[in-house]
Enzyme design. Structure first.
Site, PDB file in Angstrom:
ATOM      1  N   ARG A   1      53.463  56.715 108.688  1.00 34.22           N
ATOM      2  CA  ARG A   1      52.673  55.620 108.448  1.00 34.22           C
ATOM      3  C   ARG A   1      52.746  55.212 106.568  1.00 34.22           C
ATOM      4  NH1 ARG A   1      51.150  57.298 112.834  1.00 34.22           N
ATOM      5  NH2 ARG A   1      51.612  59.223 111.863  1.00 34.22           N
ATOM      6  N   THR A   2      52.218  56.264 105.915  1.00 33.82           N
ATOM      7  CA  THR A   2      52.055  56.059 104.494  1.00 33.82           C
ATOM      8  C   THR A   2      53.314  55.727 103.854  1.00 33.82           C
ATOM      9  OG1 THR A   2      50.263  57.637 104.667  1.00 33.82           O
ATOM     10  CG2 THR A   2      50.931  56.726 102.633  1.00 33.82           C
TER      11      THR A   2
ATOM     12  N   LYS B   1      64.677  73.846  93.069  1.00 33.77           N
ATOM     13  CA  LYS B   1      65.421  74.598  91.887  1.00 33.77           C
ATOM     14  C   LYS B   1      64.325  75.116  91.150  1.00 33.77           C
ATOM     15  CE  LYS B   1      68.980  71.218  92.172  1.00 33.77           C
ATOM     16  NZ  LYS B   1      69.425  70.068  91.271  1.00 33.77           N
TER      17      LYS B   1
ATOM     18  N   ARG C   1      53.020  62.069  97.491  1.00 28.45           N
ATOM     19  CA  ARG C   1      52.349  62.722  98.395  1.00 28.45           C
ATOM     20  C   ARG C   1      52.626  64.191  98.198  1.00 28.45           C
ATOM     21  NH1 ARG C   1      51.618  62.037 104.928  1.00 28.45           N
ATOM     22  NH2 ARG C   1      49.997  60.438 104.014  1.00 28.45           N
TER      23      ARG C   1
ATOM     24  N   HIS D   1      42.920  60.437  99.894  1.00 28.37           N
ATOM     25  CA  HIS D   1      44.060  59.447 100.406  1.00 28.37           C
ATOM     26  C   HIS D   1      43.292  58.103 100.336  1.00 28.37           C
ATOM     27  CE1 HIS D   1      47.308  57.983 102.472  1.00 28.37           C
ATOM     28  NE2 HIS D   1      47.494  58.819 103.648  1.00 28.37           N
TER      29      HIS D   1
HETATM   30  N1   CP Z   1      47.717  58.174 107.998  1.00 26.15           N
HETATM   31  C1   CP Z   1      48.540  58.745 107.395  1.00 26.15           C
HETATM   32  O1   CP Z   1      48.615  59.353 106.093  1.00 26.15           O
HETATM   33  O2   CP Z   1      49.803  58.739 108.299  1.00 26.15           O
HETATM   34  P1   CP Z   1      51.122  59.681 107.747  1.00 26.15           P
HETATM   35  O3   CP Z   1      50.969  61.234 107.437  1.00 26.15           O
HETATM   36  O4   CP Z   1      52.261  59.481 108.856  1.00 26.15           O
HETATM   37  O5   CP Z   1      51.518  59.134 106.489  1.00 26.15           O
END
Ligand code: CP
Length: 316
Positions: free
Chosen positions: A63-64, A93, A114, A142
């Site tokens: 999603r993100t 590396k 991320r 998040h």
């Molecule tokens: N909600 C969310 O962070 O989903 P993903 O891990 O798929 O990005």
């Protein structure tokens, strides 16, 4: 933390933590998101034409990453991307995160990051030549998920004050819960009921932050009783990947924290069920057709909210 203005005067530069957002900034972002959502998919837009966003993901995501990329493309911008950056970037590396950010910051106008380590986005922001957007830092935060969660509550419940929120599941490791509870506690009258197995209770530190922000907080293991007066039930997945000790599930215990048709029978007609997804059994699919099941609408809101955010961070 107050709003952080960039050198170009944009009301946001790095987006690292939920506490960066003020109510005024959230209102402005949501007004913009609503405007953009009403026009989706619509003809191609050109707001971010000529700008490049890098998505640098050291952990899996559906999603993100894809909603950020979709948002950027819908605004006329372009995307460079590495998923599984741990294996397919020079991290394999031995390159440090800081060096990777310095390099990618020379190729793109913002970096969506991320990373499995809490605090990674803050470290990246400290040295990045371009805005860094935290797309999840380990069990930390998040913030953009929290924004789209808040947007979902605003649009589906119709208000952000006096929300009776029931947070369910892994409240120890679920970063979305950490960011959302902080954002919601900006609004008066938050009542949070925390429903978690004993090993997965919210940290005392975060509970203290909620109380300090004026929220009422109660803890229980009785999900059926907790949902009776809820406006929002926010379910989460157990984050086994973050656990130091191997996770041994007691199925009988976990079943008390699942959302099923029985849970839905006790839920007010006006309430909604949310989940940041992915789910792995904690919401029975039999619930999906119930109009109060808002989690797929919530995921779709990721695009307009991230469009609003990107146009604010990168807008000229
Ligand atoms: N909600 C969310 O962070 O989903 P993903 O891990 O798929 O990005």
């Amino acid at each position: 933390m107050t709003e952080q203005r960039s050198q170009t005067g944009a009301p946001l530069h790095h987006v690292v933590a939920a506490k960066q957002f003020t109510r005024e900034l959230v209102s402005a972002l949501f007004a913009r998101a609503q405007e953009l959502q009403a026009q989706l998919p619509g003809p191609p837009r050109r707001e971010l034409e000529g700008r490049i966003m890098a998505t640098l993901f050291y952990e899996p995501s559906t999603r993100t990453r894809l909603s950020f990329e979709s948002a950027m493309l819908r605004l006329g911008g372009q995307v460079v991307s590495t998923e599984n950056a741990r294996d397919f970037s020079s991290a394999i590396k031995g390159e440090t995160l800081e060096d990777s950010i310095r390099i990618v910051g020379g190729y793109a106008d913002c970096i969506v990051l991320r990373h499995p380590e809490e605090g990674a986005a803050k470290r990246a922001a400290a040295i990045s030549p371009v805005p860094v957007i935290n797309a999840g830092d380990g069990p930390g935060e998040h913030p953009t998920q929290a924004l789209l969660d808040l947007y979902t509550i605003a649009t589906e419940v119709g208000r952000l004050d006096h929300i009776r929120l029931v947070l369910v599941g892994d409240l120890a490791n679920g970063r979305t819960v950490h960011s959302l509870s902080q954002l919601l506690s900006m609004y008066p009258g938050l009542h949070a009921t925390l429903v978690a197995p004993d090993r997965l209770r919210m940290s005392p530190n975060l509970v203290a932050q909620l109380l300090a922000g004026g929220a009422e907080v109660e803890e229980t293991t009785d999900l059926l009783a907790a949902v009776e007066n809820a406006d929002v039930v926010y379910q989460t997945r157990i984050q086994t990947e973050r656990m130091v000790e191997p996770w041994t599930a007691d199925e009988a215990e976990l079943s008390r924290f699942r959302i099923t048709e029985e849970t839905m029978r006790g839920l007010p007609a006006s309430a909604i069920v949310m989940h940041p997804l992915p789910r792995v059994g904690e919401i029975d699919p039999a619930v999906d057709d119930d109009p109060r099941a808002a989690y797929f609408r919530q995921a779709r809101n990721g695009v307009p909210v991230r469009m609003a955010l990107l146009s604010t961070v990168l807008g000229r």
